[in-house]
Design a protein around this motif. Structure first.
Motif, PDB file in Angstrom:
ATOM      1  N   UNK A 252      51.739  14.531 -13.904  1.00 41.78           N
ATOM      2  CA  UNK A 252      52.657  15.642 -13.722  1.00 41.78           C
ATOM      3  C   UNK A 252      53.652  15.747 -14.859  1.00 41.78           C
ATOM      4  N   UNK A 253      54.104  14.616 -15.391  1.00 45.29           N
ATOM      5  CA  UNK A 253      55.074  14.627 -16.481  1.00 45.29           C
ATOM      6  C   UNK A 253      54.461  15.244 -17.735  1.00 45.29           C
ATOM      7  N   UNK A 254      53.230  14.854 -18.059  1.00 48.91           N
ATOM      8  CA  UNK A 254      52.584  15.412 -19.252  1.00 48.91           C
ATOM      9  C   UNK A 254      52.371  16.917 -19.108  1.00 48.91           C
ATOM     10  N   UNK A 255      51.935  17.332 -17.942  1.00 46.96           N
ATOM     11  CA  UNK A 255      51.725  18.757 -17.696  1.00 46.96           C
ATOM     12  C   UNK A 255      53.038  19.524 -17.844  1.00 46.96           C
ATOM     13  N   UNK A 256      54.118  19.001 -17.244  1.00 47.90           N
ATOM     14  CA  UNK A 256      55.419  19.653 -17.338  1.00 47.90           C
ATOM     15  C   UNK A 256      55.923  19.674 -18.780  1.00 47.90           C
ATOM     16  N   UNK A 257      55.653  18.610 -19.544  1.00 50.65           N
ATOM     17  CA  UNK A 257      56.094  18.558 -20.937  1.00 50.65           C
ATOM     18  C   UNK A 257      55.390  19.619 -21.781  1.00 50.65           C
ATOM     19  N   UNK A 258      54.089  19.805 -21.558  1.00 52.04           N
ATOM     20  CA  UNK A 258      53.369  20.853 -22.285  1.00 52.04           C
ATOM     21  C   UNK A 258      53.886  22.234 -21.906  1.00 52.04           C
ATOM     22  N   UNK A 259      54.188  22.449 -20.636  1.00 58.29           N
ATOM     23  CA  UNK A 259      54.750  23.724 -20.209  1.00 58.29           C
ATOM     24  C   UNK A 259      56.096  23.967 -20.891  1.00 58.29           C
ATOM     25  N   UNK A 260      56.907  22.936 -20.988  1.00 60.70           N
ATOM     26  CA  UNK A 260      58.209  23.072 -21.653  1.00 60.70           C
ATOM     27  C   UNK A 260      58.036  23.398 -23.131  1.00 60.70           C
ATOM     28  N   UNK A 261      57.074  22.753 -23.779  1.00 63.66           N
ATOM     29  CA  UNK A 261      56.814  23.032 -25.197  1.00 63.66           C
ATOM     30  C   UNK A 261      56.425  24.500 -25.395  1.00 63.66           C
ATOM     31  N   UNK A 262      55.572  25.012 -24.515  1.00 69.21           N
ATOM     32  CA  UNK A 262      55.161  26.407 -24.626  1.00 69.21           C
ATOM     33  C   UNK A 262      56.348  27.352 -24.407  1.00 69.21           C
ATOM     34  N   UNK A 263      57.229  27.004 -23.487  1.00 68.65           N
ATOM     35  CA  UNK A 263      58.408  27.831 -23.230  1.00 68.65           C
ATOM     36  C   UNK A 263      59.335  27.841 -24.450  1.00 68.65           C
ATOM     37  N   UNK A 264      59.537  26.677 -25.066  1.00 70.79           N
ATOM     38  CA  UNK A 264      60.386  26.613 -26.261  1.00 70.79           C
ATOM     39  C   UNK A 264      59.781  27.455 -27.380  1.00 70.79           C
ATOM     40  N   UNK A 265      58.455  27.374 -27.547  1.00 64.07           N
ATOM     41  CA  UNK A 265      57.786  28.187 -28.569  1.00 64.07           C
ATOM     42  C   UNK A 265      57.995  29.671 -28.304  1.00 64.07           C
ATOM     43  N   UNK A 266      57.940  30.063 -27.027  1.00 66.35           N
ATOM     44  CA  UNK A 266      58.177  31.464 -26.671  1.00 66.35           C
ATOM     45  C   UNK A 266      59.591  31.891 -27.060  1.00 66.35           C
ATOM     46  N   UNK A 267      60.569  31.038 -26.848  1.00 69.35           N
ATOM     47  CA  UNK A 267      61.943  31.393 -27.198  1.00 69.35           C
ATOM     48  C   UNK A 267      62.118  31.495 -28.708  1.00 69.35           C
ATOM     49  N   UNK A 268      61.390  30.679 -29.449  1.00 72.56           N
ATOM     50  CA  UNK A 268      61.443  30.800 -30.915  1.00 72.56           C
ATOM     51  C   UNK A 268      60.919  32.167 -31.342  1.00 72.56           C
ATOM     52  N   UNK A 269      59.771  32.554 -30.775  1.00 75.30           N
ATOM     53  CA  UNK A 269      59.185  33.847 -31.127  1.00 75.30           C
ATOM     54  C   UNK A 269      60.112  34.992 -30.728  1.00 75.30           C
ATOM     55  N   UNK A 270      60.643  34.924 -29.492  1.00 76.43           N
ATOM     56  CA  UNK A 270      61.523  35.999 -29.023  1.00 76.43           C
ATOM     57  C   UNK A 270      62.762  36.128 -29.906  1.00 76.43           C
ATOM     58  N   UNK A 271      63.363  34.997 -30.271  1.00 73.78           N
ATOM     59  CA  UNK A 271      64.552  35.040 -31.127  1.00 73.78           C
ATOM     60  C   UNK A 271      64.218  35.610 -32.498  1.00 73.78           C
ATOM     61  N   UNK A 272      63.070  35.200 -33.043  1.00 73.38           N
ATOM     62  CA  UNK A 272      62.673  35.707 -34.360  1.00 73.38           C
ATOM     63  C   UNK A 272      62.427  37.213 -34.316  1.00 73.38           C
ATOM     64  N   UNK A 273      61.729  37.653 -33.266  1.00 65.18           N
ATOM     65  CA  UNK A 273      61.459  39.084 -33.132  1.00 65.18           C
ATOM     66  C   UNK A 273      62.761  39.867 -32.996  1.00 65.18           C
ATOM     67  N   UNK A 274      63.710  39.329 -32.246  1.00 72.30           N
ATOM     68  CA  UNK A 274      64.973  40.030 -32.049  1.00 72.30           C
ATOM     69  C   UNK A 274      65.821  40.089 -33.318  1.00 72.30           C
ATOM     70  N   UNK A 275      65.716  39.058 -34.158  1.00 78.32           N
ATOM     71  CA  UNK A 275      66.600  39.030 -35.327  1.00 78.32           C
ATOM     72  C   UNK A 275      66.030  39.811 -36.513  1.00 78.32           C
ATOM     73  N   UNK A 286      67.384  33.650 -43.256  1.00 82.62           N
ATOM     74  CA  UNK A 286      66.966  32.257 -43.442  1.00 82.62           C
ATOM     75  C   UNK A 286      67.835  31.320 -42.620  1.00 82.62           C
ATOM     76  N   UNK A 287      69.142  31.570 -42.657  1.00 83.00           N
ATOM     77  CA  UNK A 287      70.046  30.730 -41.873  1.00 83.00           C
ATOM     78  C   UNK A 287      69.760  30.876 -40.382  1.00 83.00           C
ATOM     79  N   UNK A 288      69.444  32.099 -39.979  1.00 85.97           N
ATOM     80  CA  UNK A 288      69.142  32.313 -38.565  1.00 85.97           C
ATOM     81  C   UNK A 288      67.894  31.591 -38.126  1.00 85.97           C
ATOM     82  N   UNK A 289      66.849  31.663 -38.957  1.00 85.34           N
ATOM     83  CA  UNK A 289      65.611  30.956 -38.612  1.00 85.34           C
ATOM     84  C   UNK A 289      65.859  29.454 -38.550  1.00 85.34           C
ATOM     85  N   UNK A 290      66.652  28.943 -39.516  1.00 83.71           N
ATOM     86  CA  UNK A 290      66.976  27.507 -39.501  1.00 83.71           C
ATOM     87  C   UNK A 290      67.742  27.143 -38.231  1.00 83.71           C
ATOM     88  N   UNK A 291      68.683  28.019 -37.828  1.00 81.16           N
ATOM     89  CA  UNK A 291      69.444  27.745 -36.607  1.00 81.16           C
ATOM     90  C   UNK A 291      68.539  27.757 -35.379  1.00 81.16           C
TER      91      UNK A 291
END
Length: 647
Positions: A252-275, A286-291
């Motif tokens: 269960x921990x490994x499954x939850x960790x992979x789900x969390x990784x996918x969620x973080x990746x989604x937030x990276x994409x959403x933030x990049x698209x918004x900026x 560049x500073x925004x992407x680094x942040x």
């Protein structure tokens, strides 16, 4: 266990409700943003959302045809585009979650991709924006998989709960079969030998004392074997050992960790698209992407589910640094607040890492801050939408961290419950072996002794005693072969008749008074067990001249009183067995809220038992209280030692 399973499903259904509300708000504000808001379009969109969520809930609860429900979801995802066009979209996340829940792999992956990309393609087409397409794909994938992950973890909790009950039942049944096998091999073989030897002795012209002595030795060995088997079960139970099962570690921990990784990746994409649309200064971009990457790295370190007991070092400072980077980047580089979406994940991390009630305040502060910023920039409905997203992702993060831990605890609880079930079953088996065979083996030994005593002076009487010993052996063998249900067939009428016969054969005057009338089978069965145990102990441990069995009914309870006057008279040597008989009876009667007392007055021993008649007895002999008798008293009473004729 049931409460933990219920919590898991409440968390899963709560996450679905959060995303449902968030999508409704998003849809309404999208209509308003594109100046296409009308009551008719609002109604169509809301109805489609309701249909999507109801179909998903039915899939979660496994109600109805999965194919039909997926088709309904597909219609509710794609058909509204024909009427609404721009302003509708990103509802494919519900269908994506449903596909992952019910469609087997690898078909699930293919359909999941088709739906996520197809819904996003229509969003991009109507908005004429490639960034909208990327954003929609990201939202569908992350949200669809997040809902699936939460539901799958809830199913794992439920499955662990159900497996615990099945495992306990299986271990109890295995223990019962092992006891039956031991009895059949050891005691059953001895009883068969007694029957065979008795038949051979009775076919001869005269009874041979040597033959009777051999039969008596076999009977003694059968009694020893029965006590040994009972003691094995009792001693193992006292040691606390029981079959155990290892819980799967980290699944269960490994499954939850992979789900969390996918969620973080989604937030990276959403933030990049918004900026990207609002940034024309390369340095700020560049500073925004680094942040964004820095915040994502901190989130991955802080928020990833870990096995129980694994500490996250320096989490207060890292969480403060994460929030600080989000706020500073929003103030200096992203006044549009695009990076503030990471506050949703930071709120979830705070909910997991910080103790209550501080974690609640942190999530509330993040929710309010998100609403204030986006209400000022995008309007009321958009502020509500993103603020509800903070609560939604906080619930997702909380579930990803806690459901694996709940599963681990359920595994541990399951093993403990299984151990206790096996221990309880072993103690019950030890009681049943004693209560089932003690009387018959004592009768056999007594009859062999009487046959030896009378073989010279009265051969006919000796033959009669041997015949009765053979019948007792046959009955005992039958009960050994039907060990699991034999005690259920004990009745007070049969046991009173058997007790009278054997005690009178031993020279005692027996008086039986039974005015209880018709009783429930469970009560009649318990009285029979009490009579059998009392008669067994009089045979084994006393030399009574008078015995009385008095059974009466009064004030909604049965009263059983059994006396004998053979406490202090010389009697046959007692079996060298532990004093378990009265303890067994005490356990059975106390389980029913009844009372067992024993008294000794000079040479008279009295056993008194009372219990309510509206109490049921389970097939294995344990008591189960019915609601009508829940106020039955429980009183632990002392038991006289076995040597005083009580047992």
């Amino acid at each position: 266990m049931t409460r933990q399973s219920g919590f898991a499903w409440q968390d899963a259904l709560g996450a679905v409700c959060f995303v449902f509300v968030a999508r409704i708000i998003y849809y309404l504000q999208s209509l308003d943003s594109y100046a296409r808001f009308s009551p008719g379009l609002a109604f169509i969109g809301v109805v489609a959302m309701v249909v999507l969520v109801i179909a998903l809930a039915l899939l979660l609860l496994r109600r109805g045809s999965p194919v039909f429900l997926l088709c309904v979801q597909a219609t509710a995802v794609f058909a509204p585009y024909l009427m609404i066009g721009q302003g509708w979209g990103m509802s494919g996340l519900f269908l994506c979650a449903g596909i992952l829940l019910v469609v087997p792999r690898p078909a699930a992956g293919v359909l999941f991709t088709v739906v996520a990309v197809g819904d996003a393609a229509l969003c991009g087409y109507f908005s004429a924006s490639a960034l909208t397409f990327v954003y929609a794909v990201s939202v569908n994938v992350a949200n669809g998989f997040a809902i699936f992950a939460i539901v799958r973890l809830a199913q794992l909790v439920q499955q662990t709960h159900e497996d615990g009950r099945r495992l306990a039942d299986a271990e109890v049944e295995a223990e019962r079969l092992r006891a039956a096998d031991r009895l059949g091999i050891d005691v059953g073989t001895r009883l068969s030998a007694i029957i065979r030897q008795s038949r051979e002795a009775l076919t001869g012209a005269t009874l041979s004392r040597s033959h009777l002595t051999v039969i008596g030795g076999i009977a003694s060995q059968a009694a020893t074997d029965a006590r040994t088997i009972a003691n094995i079960h009792r001693n193992i139970s006292l040691d606390g050992s029981a079959p155990m099962r290892q819980a799967p570690i980290g699944v269960g921990v490994r499954f939850a960790a992979w789900a969390h990784l996918l969620i973080v990746a989604d937030f990276i994409v959403c933030s990049a698209v918004n900026m990207f649309p609002g940034q024309r200064v390369p340095e700020r971009l560049t500073a925004g992407i680094a942040a964004v990457l820095a915040v994502a790295a901190l989130q991955f370190y802080l928020g990833s589910p870990r096995p129980s007991g694994t500490a996250v070092r320096w989490w207060p400072g890292i969480l403060a640094a994460q929030v600080s980077v989000i706020v500073v980047a929003a103030l200096l580089s992203f006044p549009d607040g695009s990076i503030l979406v990471f506050l949703a994940l930071a709120g979830g991390t705070a909910l997991v890492r910080m103790p209550a009630p501080w974690s609640w305040f942190a999530v509330a502060a993040g929710t309010v801050a998100t609403f204030v910023v986006f209400h000022h920039q995008e309007g009321f409905w958009f502020g509500i939408y993103l603020a509800s997203g903070v609560l939604y992702w906080a619930a997702i993060m909380y579930a990803l961290h806690n459901l694996p831990e709940i599963t681990r605890r359920l595994h541990a609880t399951r093993d403990e419950l299984t151990r206790m079930a096996v221990v309880t079953e072993r103690l019950r088996l030890a009681r049943d072996i004693h209560d089932l065979l003690g009387f018959h083996l004592s009768v056999i030994k007594l009859k062999i002794e009487l046959a030896l005593r009378t073989s010279g002076a009265d051969p006919a009487e000796a033959r009669d005693h041997l015949t009765q010993a053979q019948r007792s052996a046959e009955q005992a063998l039958t009960e050994v072969r039907t060990f699991d249900t034999a005690l259920d067939n004990v009745t007070r009428r049969d046991e009173l008749s058997a007790a009278r016969a054997i005690l009178e054969a031993g020279g005692a005057a027996v008086t039986v008074t039974d005015t209880a009338g018709d009783l429930p089978r469970s009560a009649d069965n318990l009285i029979g067990i009490i009579v059998r145990e009392a008669a067994t102990n009089i045979i084994r441990h006393a030399s009574a001249q008078t015995c009385t069995f008095d059974i009466a009914m009064g004030h909604d309870e049965v009263l059983v009183r059994i006396t004998n006057d053979g406490v202090n008279r010389p009697h046959r040597p007692a079996d060298q067995s532990p004093p378990t008989g009265l303890a067994n009876l005490n356990t059975r009667i106390e389980a029913l809220g009844g009372r067992l007392t024993t008294t000794t007055d000079h040479d008279t021993f009295t056993l008194t038992a009372s219990f309510a008649v509206d109490l049921a007895v389970t097939p294995n002999g344990a008591g189960v209280r019915t609601p009508a008798s829940s106020n039955g008293s429980k009183q632990r009473t002392s038991c006289a030692p076995e040597r005083s004729g009580a047992g």
